[in-house]
Design an enzyme around this catalytic site. Structure first.
Site, short mmCIF file in Angstrom:
data_model
loop_
_atom_site.label_atom_id
_atom_site.label_comp_id
_atom_site.label_asym_id
_atom_site.label_seq_id
_atom_site.Cartn_x
_atom_site.Cartn_y
_atom_site.Cartn_z
N HIS A 18 0.86 -1.21 0.00
CA HIS A 18 0.00 0.00 0.00
C HIS A 18 0.89 1.25 0.00
CE1 HIS A 18 -3.12 -2.66 2.23
NE2 HIS A 18 -3.68 -2.38 1.08
N LYS A 42 -16.56 -7.25 6.39
CA LYS A 42 -15.34 -8.07 6.36
C LYS A 42 -14.83 -8.38 7.76
CE LYS A 42 -13.58 -6.68 1.84
NZ LYS A 42 -12.52 -6.00 1.11
N ARG A 91 -1.88 -5.99 -8.56
CA ARG A 91 -0.69 -6.79 -8.27
C ARG A 91 -0.48 -7.82 -9.36
NH1 ARG A 91 -2.97 -7.80 -2.43
NH2 ARG A 91 -4.81 -7.42 -3.71
N SER A 129 -2.73 -7.83 2.73
CA SER A 129 -2.99 -7.72 4.17
C SER A 129 -3.40 -9.08 4.74
CB SER A 129 -4.09 -6.69 4.44
OG SER A 129 -3.71 -5.43 3.97
P1 ADP Z 1 -9.99 -3.75 -0.44
O1 ADP Z 1 -10.74 -4.46 0.62
O2 ADP Z 1 -10.68 -2.52 -0.96
O3 ADP Z 1 -9.49 -4.62 -1.57
P2 ADP Z 1 -7.22 -3.54 0.41
O4 ADP Z 1 -6.69 -2.75 1.55
O5 ADP Z 1 -7.00 -5.00 0.42
O6 ADP Z 1 -8.74 -3.15 0.35
O7 ADP Z 1 -6.62 -2.99 -0.94
C1 ADP Z 1 -6.80 -1.66 -1.37
C2 ADP Z 1 -6.20 -1.49 -2.75
O8 ADP Z 1 -4.80 -1.65 -2.64
C3 ADP Z 1 -6.67 -2.52 -3.78
O9 ADP Z 1 -6.78 -1.89 -5.05
C4 ADP Z 1 -5.58 -3.55 -3.79
O10 ADP Z 1 -5.49 -4.19 -5.06
C5 ADP Z 1 -4.37 -2.66 -3.54
N1 ADP Z 1 -3.28 -3.39 -2.91
C6 ADP Z 1 -3.29 -4.20 -1.83
N2 ADP Z 1 -2.08 -4.72 -1.58
C7 ADP Z 1 -1.26 -4.22 -2.54
C8 ADP Z 1 0.12 -4.41 -2.88
N3 ADP Z 1 0.90 -5.25 -2.20
N4 ADP Z 1 0.60 -3.74 -3.92
C9 ADP Z 1 -0.21 -2.93 -4.66
N5 ADP Z 1 -1.50 -2.73 -4.44
C10 ADP Z 1 -2.03 -3.37 -3.40
#
Ligand code: ADP
Length: 164
Positions: A18, A42, A91, A129
């Protein structure tokens, strides 16, 4: 005209993946709003205020990045903040279908909105995450994947759970 972008997510918790995306966006836009969704459905490990606090700590070195919690429809939040651009991360191919669906749905809800995508440095391309939580729950080393305050918060959360 100042260029603003909104980066929404659950951030449960915020990872180095992130952060990589936020740092890239902070160079491209005048203001980046990291929008932390309450995501009650969630059942996140961290409360909304814990997730906001961790995101603020991790982004403290970036003066044009602001972290906000929200508990309404993303399209409505983006409209209320007057930000017409949503940033999401891609990703791997596996992200594509869900992100494509989400981008099109947000466009239906708010036609003037555009979704843009950034990819992280390849060292974070496998990072989520969910994986970080699973490793931390089993006492594994997560220092390569999250910043120190996040690692500490995960440690405290799981040691409290083990005790209860
Ligand atoms: P959500 O529940 O909205 O998917 P996340 O916190 O899991 O929330 O992810 C938010 C955004 O960040 C999403 O677009 C996800 O693809 C992106 N994201 C999560 N982890 C990574 C990472 N390691 N690298 C790049 N983007 C990421």
């Amino acid at each position: 005209m100042t260029k603003k972008v909104i980066y929404p997510g659950t951030f449960n918790p915020i990872t180095k993946g992130h952060r990589d995306l936020i740092e890239r966006a902070s160079k491209l836009f005048d203001h980046v709003i990291v929008a932390v969704a309450k995501s009650t459905e969630k059942s996140p490990l961290f409360t909304l205020s814990e997730r906001v606090k961790l995101a603020k700590t991790v982004c403290a070195h970036l003066p044009n990045v602001h972290v906000k919690g929200f508990n309404i429809l993303l399209a409505n939040f983006a409209r209320s903040e007057k930000i017409p651009i949503i940033l999401r991360g891609l990703r791997a191919v596996s992200d594509f279908e869900y992100e494509f669906q989400l981008a099109n749905m947000n466009r239906r809800l708010l036609p003037e909105i555009e979704t843009i995508f950034l990819t992280p440095s390849e060292e974070y391309a496998f990072l989520s995450s969910t994986l970080v939580r699973e490793i931390a729950a089993l006492n594994g080393d997560i220092s390569a994947f999250v910043d120190k305050p996040v690692a500490q918060a995960l440690k405290e959360k799981f040691s409290k759970r083990r005790r209860s």
